[in-house]
Design a protein around this motif. Structure first.
Motif, PDB file in Angstrom:
ATOM      1  N   ALA A   1      21.376  44.660  84.674  1.00 59.49           N
ATOM      2  CA  ALA A   1      22.707  45.132  85.315  1.00 59.49           C
ATOM      3  C   ALA A   1      22.632  46.053  85.908  1.00 59.49           C
ATOM      4  CB  ALA A   1      23.361  45.728  84.273  1.00 59.49           C
ATOM      5  N   ASP A   2      21.857  47.450  85.778  1.00 63.21           N
ATOM      6  CA  ASP A   2      21.199  47.856  86.602  1.00 63.21           C
ATOM      7  C   ASP A   2      20.272  47.786  88.368  1.00 63.21           C
ATOM      8  OD1 ASP A   2      21.710  50.890  87.227  1.00 63.21           O
ATOM      9  OD2 ASP A   2      19.812  51.438  86.456  1.00 63.21           O
ATOM     10  N   ALA A   3      19.759  46.865  88.173  1.00 60.41           N
ATOM     11  CA  ALA A   3      18.688  46.578  88.771  1.00 60.41           C
ATOM     12  C   ALA A   3      18.787  45.261  89.865  1.00 60.41           C
ATOM     13  CB  ALA A   3      17.653  46.187  88.527  1.00 60.41           C
TER      14      ALA A   3
ATOM     15  N   GLY B   1      18.991  58.985  93.729  1.00 65.23           N
ATOM     16  CA  GLY B   1      19.111  57.727  93.487  1.00 65.23           C
ATOM     17  C   GLY B   1      18.345  57.582  92.080  1.00 65.23           C
ATOM     18  N   GLU B   2      17.510  55.875  92.379  1.00 66.16           N
ATOM     19  CA  GLU B   2      17.448  55.783  91.133  1.00 66.16           C
ATOM     20  C   GLU B   2      15.935  56.137  90.657  1.00 66.16           C
ATOM     21  OE1 GLU B   2      18.979  53.124  88.883  1.00 66.16           O
ATOM     22  OE2 GLU B   2      21.120  54.751  89.625  1.00 66.16           O
ATOM     23  N   GLY B   3      15.464  57.178  90.478  1.00 69.07           N
ATOM     24  CA  GLY B   3      14.215  57.686  90.176  1.00 69.07           C
ATOM     25  C   GLY B   3      13.274  57.949  92.351  1.00 69.07           C
TER      26      GLY B   3
ATOM     27  N   VAL C   1      23.842  58.076  94.843  1.00 68.79           N
ATOM     28  CA  VAL C   1      24.372  56.817  94.337  1.00 68.79           C
ATOM     29  C   VAL C   1      23.528  56.353  92.893  1.00 68.79           C
ATOM     30  CG1 VAL C   1      23.858  55.807  96.546  1.00 68.79           C
ATOM     31  CG2 VAL C   1      21.736  55.540  95.195  1.00 68.79           C
ATOM     32  N   ASP C   2      24.638  56.180  92.519  1.00 66.50           N
ATOM     33  CA  ASP C   2      24.784  55.691  91.193  1.00 66.50           C
ATOM     34  C   ASP C   2      25.033  54.236  91.090  1.00 66.50           C
ATOM     35  OD1 ASP C   2      23.711  54.769  88.116  1.00 66.50           O
ATOM     36  OD2 ASP C   2      24.718  56.720  87.242  1.00 66.50           O
ATOM     37  N   PRO C   3      24.141  53.143  91.530  1.00 65.97           N
ATOM     38  CA  PRO C   3      24.834  51.414  91.376  1.00 65.97           C
ATOM     39  C   PRO C   3      25.418  51.050  90.485  1.00 65.97           C
ATOM     40  CG  PRO C   3      22.795  52.475  92.023  1.00 65.97           C
ATOM     41  CD  PRO C   3      23.168  53.166  91.408  1.00 65.97           C
ATOM     42  N   CYS C   4      24.540  51.434  89.164  1.00 66.43           N
ATOM     43  CA  CYS C   4      25.425  51.457  88.042  1.00 66.43           C
ATOM     44  C   CYS C   4      25.689  52.455  87.166  1.00 66.43           C
ATOM     45  CB  CYS C   4      24.976  50.064  87.069  1.00 66.43           C
ATOM     46  SG  CYS C   4      25.425  49.373  85.372  1.00 66.43           S
ATOM     47  N   GLU C   5      26.965  52.946  87.056  1.00 69.82           N
ATOM     48  CA  GLU C   5      27.060  54.357  85.820  1.00 69.82           C
ATOM     49  C   GLU C   5      28.165  53.390  84.991  1.00 69.82           C
ATOM     50  OE1 GLU C   5      27.009  57.091  85.572  1.00 69.82           O
ATOM     51  OE2 GLU C   5      28.755  58.455  84.819  1.00 69.82           O
TER      52      GLU C   5
END
Ligand code: VTB
Ligand code: MG
Ligand code: MG
Length: 333
Positions: A32-34, A56-58, A84-88
């Motif tokens: 879901a995150d990806a 971001g994501e890392g 960003v936190d695309p899927c918090e």
């Protein structure tokens, strides 16, 4: 920052929410995150801007998409920094629980604190208590101040705290004052922003969550005029994830110093975490939440519910968008 850009930023979180929502309830948090990351990246790529991901994501090697330092957008146009936190709330999404959302904060270049992936002690409260409550105070003192500022008795106050063993004493202290504690499994961004609006039933957020989420919350609270303070937590004895099992306090301090953070105990105010001339918060619901609903899939359309808070025109815009499918025959109101 300008209004056209903000409209596109709304579409960025909408697309991320839709992508994640397809996987709601499947127990697949990483997927879901990806999916959200990929959708966010795709939509950002179409914006005329010199964009950069500052949170971001890392790091580059670990996350192929939306890594810290990644440049996004066409490369022409205004300079924009993104957190960003695309899927918090990936767990909330995977378990189809309330409060998962796609979120980001945007500002002019240099306008967001490049928070390391550490924990952060946070204090969020309504605009009426801005600058009155203080993270340096005890919870007991802050509850008294909050009660005065809001015109509510302490037993009418609800304080959200992440449901973690690290907060055992804090929860005890808050309950000892007579205030109501609402423990949450995840999602302290939603809780922080809920403090910015009256009528949400959330009066305060206390305790330790992640630092990147703190910057996104700070941007929203600055734009809303609410109270937000954050202090980085670098001592593993206070908060530590399993992935960081090997990290030591000394090692963490070294990492902070290498990032240019020498005043490691600094207390950051909202306008230091989100210091740009203009800041924008955008969030779109994946699952239903306190601030807005999640994505609804219908035969002929997909509906998204979102919130954009902006200093540019001092607005908090709640928007519902109907994404119409090709050949749609019937779209209800
Ligand atoms: C925190 C919180 C987030 O995940 O990052 C939390 O700020 C993870 O905390 O809102 P733990 O490491 O203690 O589990 C969220 O709840 C969701 O991203
Ligand atoms: Mg995330
Ligand atoms: Mg998160």
């Amino acid at each position: 920052m300008n209004q056209t850009l903000i409209q596109e930023i709304l579409e960025v979180v909408e697309q991320a929410a839709i992508a994640s929502a397809k996987l709601t309830g499947l127990g697949q948090k990483d997927e879901a995150d990806a999916a959200a990351v990929e959708a966010m990246r795709l939509r950002m790529g179409k914006i005329e801007m010199k964009g950069k991901i500052v949170i971001g994501e890392g790091e580059r090697d670990e996350a192929p998409m939306l890594y810290i330092g990644e440049e996004v957008g066409s490369g022409n146009g205004p300079g924009v920094d993104f957190a960003v936190d695309p899927c918090e709330g990936t767990n909330l999404c995977a378990n189809n629980q309330r409060g998962s959302m796609a979120v980001l904060a945007a500002s002019d270049t240099g306008g967001l604190f490049n928070a390391p992936d550490f924990y952060m002690n946070k204090l969020a409260a309504p605009p009426a208590a801005k600058g009155k409550v203080d993270i340096r105070n005890s919870a007991t003192e802050n509850l008294k101040i909050l009660s005065d500022c809001l015109g509510l008795s302490i037993d009418e106050l609800t304080v959200v705290v992440m449901d973690r063993t690290r907060h055992k004493d804090l929860i005890k202290e808050i309950r000892g004052c007579g205030a109501k504690v609402q423990p949450i499994s995840d999602g302290d961004v939603q809780a922080a922003i809920a403090c910015g609006f009256a009528g949400t039933g959330t009066h305060c957020l206390m305790g330790i969550g992640a630092a990147p989420e703190g910057v996104i919350s700070a941007a929203a609270m600055r734009a809303l005029g609410g109270h937000f303070q954050g202090q980085l937590v670098y001592d593993p004895a206070i908060a530590q994830t399993s992935e960081w099992a090997d990290y030591t306090k000394e090692g963490n301090i070294k990492r902070l110093n290498e990032m240019g953070i020498t005043d490691i105990d600094k207390i950051y105010e909202a306008n230091e975490l989100a210091s740009g001339e203009n800041v924008v918060f955008a969030g779109s619901g994946i699952t239903d939440g306190l601030l807005f609903d999640g994505v609804k899939f219908e035969r002929d359309c997909v509906r998204t519910s979102s919130l954009v808070i902006s200093t540019l025109d001092s607005t908090a815009r709640f928007t519902n968008t109907v994404h119409i499918k090709d050949g749609a025959k019937s779209i209800s109101l």
